[in-house]
Design an enzyme around this catalytic site. Sequence first.
Site, PDB file in Angstrom:
ATOM      1  N   SER A 142       0.856  -1.188   0.000  1.00 23.93           N
ATOM      2  CA  SER A 142       0.000   0.000   0.000  1.00 23.93           C
ATOM      3  C   SER A 142       0.887   1.232   0.000  1.00 23.93           C
ATOM      4  CB  SER A 142      -0.897   0.015   1.246  1.00 23.93           C
ATOM      5  OG  SER A 142      -1.556   1.260   1.391  1.00 23.93           O
ATOM      6  N   TYR A 152      -0.831   0.193  10.435  1.00 20.23           N
ATOM      7  CA  TYR A 152      -1.150  -0.315   9.095  1.00 20.23           C
ATOM      8  C   TYR A 152      -0.018   0.016   8.130  1.00 20.23           C
ATOM      9  CZ  TYR A 152      -3.526  -1.125   4.656  1.00 20.23           C
ATOM     10  OH  TYR A 152      -3.847  -1.586   3.403  1.00 20.23           O
TER      11      TYR A 152
END
Length: 246
Positions: A142, A152
């Site tokens: 990501s 994350y």
Amino acid sequence: MSFHNKVVVVTGAGQGIGEGYAKRCAAEGMRVVVAELNAEQGERVVADIQQGGGEAMFVRTDVGDEASCIACAEAAKSAYGKIDYLINNAAIFGDMKIEGYMNVDMDYLDTFMRVNVHGSLLMARACVPHMPEGSAIVNQSSTAAWMNIGFYGVAKLALNGLTCSLANELGWRKIRINAIAPGPTETQGLRNTAGDYADELVKQMPLSRLGTPDDMADAALFLLSDKASWITGHILNVDGGQFMRV
């Protein structure tokens, strides 16, 4: 790019980008193993693929559990004889806790990292013994890896490092491994996590629109294909120019 009769395992394929990967792989002629924790969603995707004339099977898979990963790989091998490709898409995302490092529960953080980082390792370890020379793996990173926001992003940065380390380890087997780093992509998971903030991100990007699962599938198919036969250990941004690394 010919994928006829190739076998691909796609984790987290019951919704979002993972569902897009599974359906595009099937449309390209691959036999698809939908490796998904949610049985209802996974079986729905398999039914959709079969209704469209493709070949697919569902295997309930928890990528954070080593035995579950091994069972998935063995089921794929038993059904199709081999595994040509692995797409490590599964992650805790759409329903993840939005907390900082200073207050997140450590048990939750351990589970999160187990799934979002080590899940890709566990699936690779399970599948590689059944993968012939010329096989390929695509991990789902990501652009959050470079945003320095929370666990994350750290998980995705760690996944980038894992991708490069495994590229070194698997090269002698003639197995390639790369990663895709999506920018903000139109899925329910994004809306659950980012809400309207996703639209604000888009305004700052050179190609000012949200990505789509098809954008990610196009990139994944290239990285899996022989067209990328001399590419390994690469993190490919598919992000509308959100991050430019020089």
